[in-house]
Design a protein around this motif. Structure first.
Motif: not given
Length: 163
Positions: A43, A46, A48, A51, A54, A131, A134, A137-138, A141-142, A145
């Protein structure tokens, strides 16, 4: 004559857990710390903004699903042990090395690599599924991760020789 000393208490193979169940007291929190650290650092990489949100939402899912994925890899490795019974010495001379030294024969190395890869693929798909709901997150990003978790937290300890 000089004795050779090996430090197997620092990093140990999964087989030791079954021989010494008290190791779970070290493995469970250690696995949690590693999973949380990998998630946090991913994270962070990224950049993000949420954080904390998430982390609160996903840490326990990743931790439990990581054990499930590792169990798939352990089952594969245990299958190699069970196949020794019908195939005997031919199996023992090749893939039978997976229990004590996967580097002793190319077939044992490949068998172990498949076990690690199988667990890694399971980690990817399990974490991707975790995820799913969730909203923080885009999809990109998923994917990043889940891929990072799969590569970093795969059970690489399967390769450690146990003499």
């Amino acid at each position: 004559m000089k004795r050779e000393h090996r430090l197997y208490n620092i990093i140990l193979p999964i087989w030791m857990v079954f021989l010494f169940p008290q190791l779970w007291a070290v493995i469970i929190p250690g696995n949690l710390i590693i999973d949380c650290l990998v998630l946090f650092l991913t994270l962070l990489a990224l950049k993000h903004q949420g954080k904390g949100g998430v982390m609160r939402k996903l840490w326990w899912r990743f931790w439990l699903l990581g054990f499930a994925a590792d169990a798939v890899g352990v089952a594969w490795m245990f299958l190699g042990f069970l196949l020794y019974l019908p195939f005997g010495s031919v199996w023992d001379d090749t893939v039978g090395h997976i229990m004590h030294n996967p580097f002793a024969h190319p077939a044992a190395f490949l068998w172990t690599l498949v076990g690690v890869a199988l667990a890694g693929v399971c980690i990817y798909f399990f974490d991707k599924k975790a995820m799913g709901r969730c909203d923080l997150l885009t999809p990109r990003e998923k994917h990043i991760i889940a891929l990072t978790m799969a590569v970093v937290t795969a059970p690489w300890l399967f390769f450690i020789p146990m003499y």
